[in-house]
Structures are given as C-alpha cells and as structure tokens.
Design an enzyme around this catalytic site. Structure first.
Site, mmCIF file in Angstrom:
data_model
loop_
_atom_site.group_PDB
_atom_site.id
_atom_site.type_symbol
_atom_site.label_atom_id
_atom_site.label_comp_id
_atom_site.label_asym_id
_atom_site.label_seq_id
_atom_site.Cartn_x
_atom_site.Cartn_y
_atom_site.Cartn_z
ATOM 1 N N GLU A 141 88.382 84.086 34.834
ATOM 2 C CA GLU A 141 89.784 84.421 35.061
ATOM 3 C C GLU A 141 90.391 85.296 33.961
ATOM 4 O OE1 GLU A 141 89.309 80.560 37.447
ATOM 5 O OE2 GLU A 141 88.413 81.520 35.701
ATOM 6 N N GLU A 160 86.568 74.813 38.681
ATOM 7 C CA GLU A 160 87.723 73.920 38.575
ATOM 8 C C GLU A 160 87.555 72.712 39.490
ATOM 9 O OE1 GLU A 160 90.985 76.484 39.504
ATOM 10 O OE2 GLU A 160 90.642 77.754 37.746
#
Length: 261
Positions: free
Chosen positions: A144, A124
């Site tokens: 995730e 990210e």
C-alpha cells in the site's frame, strides 16, 4: 450461496459459501485474478461472513481462496472502480473495514486457510483471523505505502499486537516480501504445513473448535478483544481517513497503472 445481506447486492460467484458440520467455509473465487479484490468480491464476502455470523448452526468460519492463491490484494486493473467522489471512495473503504468487523468483532472463531499470495487487503484478512493454517508455499507483503495509499483492516492495531511495533512498522512501511519460512522470525503464531495438507489441516482445526461448547468459545473471543487495549474501531477510523486521502490522490492511480506495467 446465502441470500443478499441487507443493503448489499445479491451474491455473484466471486465468493463460494458452504456449511457442513457446523463449519462455514467461505472461499474467495476469482482464481484467474489470484482472488484479487474488486467491488463484487468485496460485497459477496460481506454477505457470506454476515450470513455465517447470523446462522446459529455455524460455530466456526474457515476463510480460504480458490486456485493458486489466497488473495492478491486490490485488483489494480480495477483500481479506478474503487475511486470516485470522496463520498463514494469513503463508502468503498468502509466496506473494506466492514469485512474486518465481520471477522474480528463477531463472536465466532475464524480459521484462515492460506496458500500462495496473500497481499495487501488479503494479508489484512489473514491478520484478522483468529487462527491461521498457512501452506509452506505462501508469500505475503503490504504494497500500500509504495502505491501512495494506506493499510486498512485494523492492522495498525492488530499487527503490533501480534509481532511487535518495530516489525509491524517495517512490514507496512517498506513492503518487504516474506514467505511462510519467515513466519517464525516475524513472530506470528501461524501453523505452517505442507501445501497439499493445508485444506485438511484447516478444516480439522475448525472441526475441533466447532466441537467445543460454544458459549465459552464466544465469550473467549469477546473477552480477549475487549481486554486487548486500544479500541479496534478507533484504529480503523484513523486508517479510513488515511486510506481516503491516498485513494483520492491522483498520483495513486498513476502508480497503480505503472505497477501493472
């Protein structure tokens, strides 16, 4: 190291901070854990980025990692330190989102110097950078969803902008692993260089940007952000609620323990 940011504890040694020739180099520094994210690193990173953004002597930020990797994502050994009451967990997630705010909603260009693993939250942060110089030994993926949690970092807005919705959906949902050699296929505008040359190339790019008149540079970052469409804060608000539900699901902690073996 910079002083503690208001509302955050003093910096430890999990992030290194150095300013030279108008470039602030922010280095994740948990090499024994592949710079995996824990509460200390997260707080230190926020202090360093906010210091760089507030310092008029800093024109450009370089974000990189010490040792064999950029960032291996959340430290699963400390997963339960990230989860408490709903209010405590929300505060932790918002701190993660604050890193994206410090990288994206500022007015200084950020160059990512990336090598080794860039996983989850680490990936990210790569996507949050304005420019990426990536070593040819880099590997990256989003774990995730497989852990029952959700992405943060504004990637539900930024990733589709960078590579298209279909590829973003596949990356996030399936958690497939990619290498630097896959970057052209994915469509990222990242510079791929030899691993031994990554640091030099990232610093050279930062120096070139730092030498430009800074008014137009700041204005360009703001103009591109504001003309990009969907509001980043709105995307992060959706991510925060989804991540909160994932963190508070007891099965997520069990999946994290299983992943550790």
């Amino acid at each position: 190291n910079p002083p503690a940011d208001q509302g955050l504890p003093p910096m430890t040694d999990t992030v290194l901070y150095e300013v030279s020739d108008a470039v602030a180099t922010v280095t994740l520094n948990r090499p024994d854990r592949l710079n995996a994210i824990n509460p200390e690193l997260l707080s230190d990173l926020l202090v360093a980025l906010r210091q760089a953004n507030a310092d008029p002597a800093v024109h450009v930020i370089v974000l990189t990692g010490a040792g064999r990797a950029f960032c291996a994502g959340d430290d699963l050994k400390e997963f339960e330190s990230q989860v408490g009451t709903p209010a405590q967990t929300r505060a932790y997630i918002e701190k993660i989102q604050d890193v994206t705010r410090a990288l994206c909603l500022n007015r200084k260009m950020v160059v990512g110097g990336i090598h080794g693993w860039a996983v989850g939250g680490g990936l990210e942060w790569v996507i949050n950078c304005d420019f990426v110089v990536m070593a040819d030994n880099a590997r990256f993926f989003f774990p995730e969803v497989s852990l029952g949690i959700f992405v943060t970092g504004g990637v539900t807005r930024l990733l589709p902008q960078q590579i298209g919705t279909a590829k973003a959906r596949r990356m996030i949902l399936l958690g497939e692993r990619y290498s630097a050699q896959d970057v052209p296929m994915l469509g990222f505008d990242w510079q791929i260089v030899a691993a031994d040359d990554m640091t030099t190339q990232a610093r050279a790019l930062a120096a070139n940007i730092a030498a430009l008149p800074q008014g137009p540079v700041r204005d360009l970052k703001q103009a591109l952000r504001e003309s990009a469409g969907t509001d980043l804060e709105s995307a992060m608000a959706i991510e925060t609620e989804a991540t909160l539900r994932g963190f508070l699901d007891p099965e997520s902690a069990e999946r994290a323990r299983d992943r550790l073996g």
